[in-house]
Design a protein around this motif. Structure first.
Motif, short mmCIF file in Angstrom:
data_model
loop_
_atom_site.label_atom_id
_atom_site.label_comp_id
_atom_site.label_asym_id
_atom_site.label_seq_id
_atom_site.Cartn_x
_atom_site.Cartn_y
_atom_site.Cartn_z
N GLU A 99 0.82 -1.22 0.00
CA GLU A 99 0.00 0.00 0.00
C GLU A 99 0.85 1.27 0.00
O GLU A 99 0.55 2.24 -0.69
CB GLU A 99 -0.94 0.00 1.21
CG GLU A 99 -2.04 1.04 1.09
CD GLU A 99 -3.17 0.77 2.06
OE1 GLU A 99 -4.32 1.10 1.73
OE2 GLU A 99 -2.91 0.20 3.15
N ASN A 100 1.93 1.27 0.75
CA ASN A 100 2.80 2.45 0.82
C ASN A 100 3.97 2.38 -0.14
O ASN A 100 4.46 3.41 -0.62
CB ASN A 100 3.32 2.63 2.25
CG ASN A 100 2.20 2.92 3.24
OD1 ASN A 100 1.25 3.64 2.91
ND2 ASN A 100 2.29 2.36 4.44
N ASN A 101 4.42 1.15 -0.45
CA ASN A 101 5.61 1.00 -1.28
C ASN A 101 5.31 1.02 -2.78
O ASN A 101 6.10 1.56 -3.56
CB ASN A 101 6.32 -0.33 -0.94
CG ASN A 101 6.79 -0.36 0.49
OD1 ASN A 101 7.14 0.68 1.05
ND2 ASN A 101 6.79 -1.54 1.11
N PRO B 178 1.64 1.38 -4.60
CA PRO B 178 0.18 1.35 -4.69
C PRO B 178 -0.35 1.04 -6.09
O PRO B 178 -1.42 0.46 -6.22
CB PRO B 178 -0.22 2.77 -4.26
CG PRO B 178 1.00 3.60 -4.46
CD PRO B 178 2.16 2.70 -4.20
#
Length: 336
Positions: free
Chosen positions: A252-254, A256
């Motif tokens: 999700e953060n690395n 998306p």
């Protein structure tokens, strides 16, 4: 309905007590008897007597659709949607099926995308609308076929020219009386030769109609017995939710963008598998397999051993899982 306005004007009638209701009831009877041409004529007269009667208005629209008068039905459905005549989602369902019949798939997607963006889709309609979006996108990707006039659900519903045509016809049964087709629909689910995509549409139709009896489903390498009304929505199956939760925690953060692509792929696979789930039921294994599929999508070098170690799964199981997903991908996209 392909009739001149002058013809209709010549049919003006002198009203007498209860005539509107009698015309409506006769029109409904003709609809149920599949005499759609006569149903249109009767319901048109009833509607002319009271343009504010939503019940008659909707029945007239249904009759037009069933009679294959798609252009007129499209105009009237659009009018009803803008003026708030009848139940909005009932009219929207008919409007979307009209658009599909006349191959206006871009309009289907645009209409539903706006609803989803505005969070205006009721939970009980979300699965049905997502199916229509998926079908329309695949039609556009594969090239729009020539338009066919007067394609009725009743004609060759189980014998479409191609998978897309069958899917459209089967999906349209969500809003129709399925009793005449119930045995054939149940037979499709028990026949492994049926395409798994069509079997999922049939299961959704049975679930939407509240079928409470046990149904045998044989699909791919799986078989089981299910009660349609008790089934979850395709995208709410427990394993899928756990796999996506695992992937979200990793991507999700690395990455998306990759996460969204993997989600879209996993939804397609879940649709093909439904009501079954990947075996073994090991969410981290399937999260690892989808992560491997992500590398494959971008043509990147990757090590099954390292991915297996990262997710705490057996490398041989991971290899089998990736092979299984590649097979599902072949089945699920594109729909020819």
């Amino acid at each position: 309905m392909k009739r001149e306005q002058t013809d209709r004007d010549s049919e003006k009638i002198i009203p007498f007590p209860d005539l509107k209701q009698r015309l409506y009831e006769k029109g409904i009877a003709r609809l149920e008897a599949h005499d759609f041409h006569e149903a249109v004529a009767l319901l048109y007269q009833a509607r002319e007597m009271d343009l504010d009667d939503a019940q008659i208005a909707v029945a007239f629209l249904v009759a037009l659709y069933e009679n294959g008068d798609y252009e007129e039905a499209k105009l009237i459905a659009n009018e009803y949607l803008h003026e708030g005549i009848g139940d909005y989602y009932e009219i929207l369902d008919i409007y979307l099926m009209i658009l599909i019949q006349i191959n206006e798939h871009k309009q289907v997607i645009q209409t539903l995308d706006v609803l989803f963006e505005e969070r205006e889709v009721p939970p009980d309609k979300a699965e049905h609308f997502q199916t229509l979006i998926q079908l329309s996108r695949k039609v556009i990707a594969n090239g729009t076929p020539e338009r066919k006039e007067n394609v009725l659900v009743e004609e060759g519903i189980f014998n479409g020219r191609n998978l897309h045509e069958q899917a459209i016809k089967l999906g349209s049964l969500v809003d129709k009386n399925i009793q005449p087709y119930l045995d054939s629909l149940v037979g499709m689910l028990a026949d492994k030769r049926s395409h798994p995509f069509l079997q999922t549409i049939v299961l959704n139709v049975l679930r939407e109609h509240g079928i409470e009896k046990e149904i045998v489903v044989k699909k791919l390498e799986f078989d089981g017995v299910f009660i349609p009304i008790n089934l979850p929505l395709v995208h709410n199956t427990p394993q899928l939710k756990e796999v996506l939760t695992e992937l979200e925690s990793q991507l999700e953060n690395n990455n998306p963008v990759l996460l969204e692509q993997i989600k879209e792929m996993s939804y397609r696979h879940a649709f093909i598998l439904y009501p079954f789930e990947s075996s073994p039921s090991h969410p981290r294994l399937w999260a690892a397999a989808y992560r491997g599929m992500g590398y494959e999508m971008y043509g990147e070098e990757w090590s099954k051993e390292k991915v297996a170690e990262k997710y705490g799964v057996d490398v041989m199981e991971l290899d089998r899982a990736v092979s299984f997903l590649l097979n599902l991908e072949e089945i699920s996209s594109p729909i020819e």
